[in-house]
Structure formats: C-alpha cells, structure tokens
Write a protein that holds these residues in place. Structure first.
Motif, mmCIF file in Angstrom:
data_model
loop_
_atom_site.group_PDB
_atom_site.id
_atom_site.type_symbol
_atom_site.label_atom_id
_atom_site.label_comp_id
_atom_site.label_asym_id
_atom_site.label_seq_id
_atom_site.Cartn_x
_atom_site.Cartn_y
_atom_site.Cartn_z
ATOM 1 N N MET A 24 0.851 -1.331 0.084
ATOM 2 C CA MET A 24 -0.161 0.309 0.089
ATOM 3 C C MET A 24 0.772 1.225 0.029
ATOM 4 O O MET A 24 0.352 2.455 -0.437
ATOM 5 N N ASN A 25 2.248 1.230 0.557
ATOM 6 C CA ASN A 25 2.896 2.334 0.565
ATOM 7 C C ASN A 25 3.362 2.777 -0.677
ATOM 8 O O ASN A 25 3.912 3.916 -0.737
ATOM 9 N N ASN A 26 3.305 1.833 -1.891
ATOM 10 C CA ASN A 26 3.851 2.306 -2.977
ATOM 11 C C ASN A 26 2.686 2.498 -4.026
ATOM 12 O O ASN A 26 2.962 2.088 -5.409
ATOM 13 N N ILE A 27 1.659 3.177 -3.366
ATOM 14 C CA ILE A 27 0.669 3.611 -4.351
ATOM 15 C C ILE A 27 1.125 4.600 -5.354
ATOM 16 O O ILE A 27 2.014 5.716 -4.955
ATOM 17 N N ASP A 28 0.978 4.539 -6.580
ATOM 18 C CA ASP A 28 1.135 5.491 -7.546
ATOM 19 C C ASP A 28 0.253 6.818 -7.566
ATOM 20 O O ASP A 28 -1.170 6.683 -7.840
ATOM 21 N N PHE A 29 0.824 7.936 -6.977
ATOM 22 C CA PHE A 29 -0.069 9.026 -6.713
ATOM 23 C C PHE A 29 -0.771 9.648 -8.163
ATOM 24 O O PHE A 29 -1.649 10.424 -7.886
ATOM 25 N N ASN A 30 0.093 9.447 -9.170
ATOM 26 C CA ASN A 30 -0.538 9.979 -10.322
ATOM 27 C C ASN A 30 -1.939 9.261 -10.577
ATOM 28 O O ASN A 30 -2.657 9.949 -11.051
ATOM 29 N N SER A 31 -1.684 7.877 -10.264
ATOM 30 C CA SER A 31 -3.048 7.019 -10.535
ATOM 31 C C SER A 31 -4.212 7.433 -9.588
ATOM 32 O O SER A 31 -5.235 7.601 -10.279
ATOM 33 N N LEU A 32 -3.958 8.131 -8.330
ATOM 34 C CA LEU A 32 -4.838 8.466 -7.430
ATOM 35 C C LEU A 32 -5.304 9.910 -8.068
ATOM 36 O O LEU A 32 -6.519 10.060 -8.042
ATOM 37 N N PHE A 33 -4.406 10.630 -8.664
ATOM 38 C CA PHE A 33 -4.936 12.034 -9.190
ATOM 39 C C PHE A 33 -5.900 11.727 -10.366
ATOM 40 O O PHE A 33 -6.807 12.372 -10.628
ATOM 41 N N THR A 34 -5.479 10.688 -11.214
ATOM 42 C CA THR A 34 -6.374 10.578 -12.458
ATOM 43 C C THR A 34 -7.810 10.114 -11.963
ATOM 44 O O THR A 34 -8.625 10.253 -12.510
ATOM 45 N N PHE A 35 -7.724 9.167 -11.015
ATOM 46 C CA PHE A 35 -9.011 8.684 -10.345
ATOM 47 C C PHE A 35 -9.868 9.923 -9.931
ATOM 48 O O PHE A 35 -11.080 9.869 -10.126
ATOM 49 N N ILE A 36 -9.269 10.831 -9.114
ATOM 50 C CA ILE A 36 -9.907 12.263 -8.845
ATOM 51 C C ILE A 36 -10.660 12.696 -9.778
ATOM 52 O O ILE A 36 -11.818 13.207 -9.895
ATOM 53 N N ILE A 37 -9.785 12.888 -10.985
ATOM 54 C CA ILE A 37 -10.354 13.685 -12.205
ATOM 55 C C ILE A 37 -11.711 12.810 -12.874
ATOM 56 O O ILE A 37 -12.533 13.598 -13.301
ATOM 57 N N VAL A 38 -11.464 11.638 -12.856
ATOM 58 C CA VAL A 38 -12.523 10.934 -13.738
ATOM 59 C C VAL A 38 -13.757 10.911 -12.793
ATOM 60 O O VAL A 38 -14.736 11.016 -13.068
ATOM 61 N N ALA A 39 -13.482 10.637 -11.443
ATOM 62 C CA ALA A 39 -14.672 10.872 -10.402
ATOM 63 C C ALA A 39 -15.480 12.078 -10.446
ATOM 64 O O ALA A 39 -16.645 12.019 -10.295
ATOM 65 N N ARG A 40 -14.566 13.328 -10.633
ATOM 66 C CA ARG A 40 -15.127 14.399 -10.546
ATOM 67 C C ARG A 40 -15.876 14.714 -11.887
ATOM 68 O O ARG A 40 -16.995 15.554 -11.800
ATOM 69 N N GLU A 41 -15.249 14.360 -13.189
ATOM 70 C CA GLU A 41 -15.816 14.595 -14.501
ATOM 71 C C GLU A 41 -17.151 13.766 -14.791
ATOM 72 O O GLU A 41 -18.033 13.938 -15.552
ATOM 73 N N ARG A 42 -16.993 12.354 -14.179
ATOM 74 C CA ARG A 42 -17.915 11.298 -14.381
ATOM 75 C C ARG A 42 -18.137 11.142 -15.733
ATOM 76 O O ARG A 42 -19.019 10.748 -16.555
ATOM 77 N N ASN A 43 -16.777 11.186 -16.402
ATOM 78 C CA ASN A 43 -16.673 10.919 -18.045
ATOM 79 C C ASN A 43 -15.076 10.552 -18.440
ATOM 80 O O ASN A 43 -14.517 11.626 -18.075
ATOM 81 N N PHE A 44 -15.000 9.814 -19.074
ATOM 82 C CA PHE A 44 -13.413 9.084 -19.338
ATOM 83 C C PHE A 44 -12.942 10.540 -20.653
ATOM 84 O O PHE A 44 -11.971 10.541 -20.369
ATOM 85 N N THR A 45 -13.707 10.572 -21.526
ATOM 86 C CA THR A 45 -13.808 11.569 -22.459
ATOM 87 C C THR A 45 -13.201 12.822 -21.928
ATOM 88 O O THR A 45 -12.100 13.372 -22.401
ATOM 89 N N ARG A 46 -13.926 13.411 -21.272
ATOM 90 C CA ARG A 46 -13.532 14.846 -20.540
ATOM 91 C C ARG A 46 -12.255 14.796 -19.708
ATOM 92 O O ARG A 46 -11.431 15.448 -19.891
ATOM 93 N N ALA A 47 -12.202 13.721 -18.824
ATOM 94 C CA ALA A 47 -11.118 13.368 -17.954
ATOM 95 C C ALA A 47 -9.804 13.162 -18.759
ATOM 96 O O ALA A 47 -8.861 14.007 -18.457
ATOM 97 N N ALA A 48 -9.937 12.486 -19.826
ATOM 98 C CA ALA A 48 -8.747 12.471 -20.783
ATOM 99 C C ALA A 48 -8.150 13.508 -21.260
ATOM 100 O O ALA A 48 -7.102 13.828 -21.420
ATOM 101 N N ALA A 49 -9.017 14.517 -21.781
ATOM 102 C CA ALA A 49 -8.908 15.758 -22.382
ATOM 103 C C ALA A 49 -8.092 16.533 -21.554
ATOM 104 O O ALA A 49 -7.391 17.085 -21.819
ATOM 105 N N GLN A 50 -8.806 16.729 -20.333
ATOM 106 C CA GLN A 50 -8.334 17.503 -19.103
ATOM 107 C C GLN A 50 -6.939 17.134 -18.806
ATOM 108 O O GLN A 50 -5.841 17.755 -18.412
ATOM 109 N N LEU A 51 -6.353 15.775 -18.617
ATOM 110 C CA LEU A 51 -5.169 15.194 -18.432
ATOM 111 C C LEU A 51 -4.118 15.206 -19.628
ATOM 112 O O LEU A 51 -3.186 15.014 -19.175
#
Length: 299
Positions: free
Chosen positions: A1-28
């Motif tokens: 658990m200590n070596n969680i990729d924080f970039n992946s966490l940030f990606t999840f936050i954006i997807v969860a906030r946008e509720r849309n993979f297309t918008r999240a991918a464009a934003q990132l």
C-alpha cells in the motif's frame, strides 16, 4: 500500500469529478486507453473496484465515492496552490523583501519602486535598513543592496547606481571658530561625528584617497550614531564634521548650509548593486524589481 502511484490517484480524482472518461482524458492530456489502464492498475493495487462504467458515463462505487469524498478536496487544494504559484510566476504579485543601507533605500530603491505601487496593487515591498552584512538566504530576504566591492562571489549582482563619492562636510557655524582641515590627519583636532558599524566591528574609520595614496583615519568626537541621517543632522546643526555620500549633502552645500572640505582626498566607491542567490525560477514580481532598479546609464 505504501507504493501507491499518486499519479493514478490523481487520475481517479479527475475521472470521479468529471464522471466522464472522455472529458477526463482531455483534461489530463492522455488517451482514454491510457486513462483506463491507470485506473485499472490503481484498482488492482488497492484490491477494490472504484468506478463503474455505464452507457451514460462513469459512476463511483461505494468505496470509490468514499475515496473521492476524502481525497477530492485535498487534491483540489493542491491544484489551487499550484495555480497561485503559476500566478506568482506569470504576474507581479506577492511581497519582495530587500535589505539595504538607508542611503540606498532613500535615493534609489524608494524613488523607483514607489512608482510601481499604483500600477501593481498586488505587489508589496518590505525594505529593511541594515548596516551590517546580512545573510539574505538565512534571513529570507529576496535580495540585498551593497556597494559593488562588498558582494560575495557566489551572488548574482546587478548594478543599480553609478559610482559615488564620500565627502567631509561641516556647517558655517562650526567653521566660524575652527580652521578647515587641509589633509586627513588634521581631522584629529576636529570634533567628528562617528558612525558605529557592526560589519566593521566598531567605529567606522573614514576612508580617503589621493593620487593612489589611501588613508583610513579613526576620527574622534563627542557623538556616535549607528545610522547616517542623525550624523548629518548634527553636522547641519553645527556640532561637528560629518562623512557622508556626496549626493546626500550636495543640496545643502549649494544652499550654503554645509561646507565641503578635503575635496582632493574624497574617495570614489563602486556603485550600489542589487544581489541575490540565483537567476533560476525568479518570480515575475522579482524580475520586475530587477528591471526597474537596473542602472542603465553606464559609460
């Protein structure tokens, strides 16, 4: 658990906030497939499912919603702080702290920097008078001002004034009962107004030069100050001789309030320089200060 990729966490936050993979991918700025891979890798690492894809978009699972609720505002705060830092880089905002001699502040820094205040309301200055050498890094100053021959070799130095002369002056009242000194040694029989400097470990010795000959005279008198303006006031009031920058006393000399002596022994010192540790990553505010103060009339 200590070596969680924080970039992946940030990606999840954006997807969860946008509720849309297309918008999240464009934003990132990544492809949807890369985005899906990042989320899948995070879910595998955590051992839980975070998102559910439907025909209408993306929704969070119960666990995913909990994670988003607890972490979303933290990442939002990071984004806000990064935006502030970007604003600091792009436009002149914030506080710039400078340590300097009062002569430099009164004759160079304040006359030039004060003109910036109406145009840049988010720009603040802190000008701190100091006669001793200050470690600007340790004291958290953005820059310092000293004569050009007093700056450490590891500092960036920008000239902000021409060379200047130091002169000896006294009032007509003072000289009404005393002969004017003809050579620096004559000062030993005069009432001289001394300056105590921490940098020099005590009383400042007046410096003179004529045709390559240099003299340092430790003068004596009834008065000692630790800043220059008070000494000049005492000289104007007729209490003794003062050693001061020529530009500071020139108007009083022209008006006849002061008389300059030992003119042929008056030394010239390197002009003031703004010094600071590094050119890298300087803010827009600091770069504006440097450009405003830079001396451009060099011969």
């Amino acid at each position: 658990m200590n070596n969680i990729d924080f970039n992946s966490l940030f990606t999840f936050i954006i997807v969860a906030r946008e509720r849309n993979f297309t918008r999240a991918a464009a934003q990132l700025g990544v492809s949807q497939s890369a985005l899906s891979h990042s989320i899948r890798r995070l879910e595998e690492k955590l051992g839980v499912r975070l998102l559910t894809r439907t025909t209408r978009g993306v929704s969070t699972t119960e666990v995913g919603e909990r994670l988003f609720s607890n972490l979303g505002h933290l990442y939002g705060g990071i984004e806000d702080e990064l935006k502030v830092l970007n604003d600091l880089k792009e436009k002149p905002v914030g506080t710039i702290r400078i340590t300097a001699h009062d002569h430099a502040i009164n004759t160079i820094l304040w006359p030039k920097l004060s003109k910036l205040l109406p145009e840049y309301p988010e720009l603040n200055f802190e000008l701190s008078i100091a006669y001793e050498f200050t470690d600007i890094v340790d004291s958290r100053f953005d820059a310092g001002v000293r004569a050009g021959d007093q700056i450490a070799k590891d500092m960036i130095a920008v000239r902000i004034s021409p060379d200047f002369k130091m002169v000896v002056v006294g009032s007509p009242v003072y000289f009404s009962t005393r002969e004017k000194p003809k050579v620096p040694q004559d000062l030993m029989s005069h009432n001289c107004i001394n300056l105590r400097l921490a940098t020099y470990g005590g009383i400042y010795a007046w410096e003179f030069e004529k045709k390559g000959e240099k003299l340092n005279i430790q003068v004596t008198g009834q008065m000692i100050f630790n800043t220059s303006p008070q000494g000049l006031t005492a000289a104007l009031d007729g209490y003794g001789l003062c050693y001061a920058p020529e530009d500071l006393v020139q108007e009083s000399i022209i008006k006849g309030d002061l008389i300059q002596v030992l003119d042929d022994w008056s030394p010239t010192f390197p002009g003031y320089h703004l010094y600071y540790p590094s050119r890298r990553q300087s803010s827009a505010a600091f770069q504006l200060i440097v450009n405003t103060l830079r001396y451009t009339n060099q011969v």
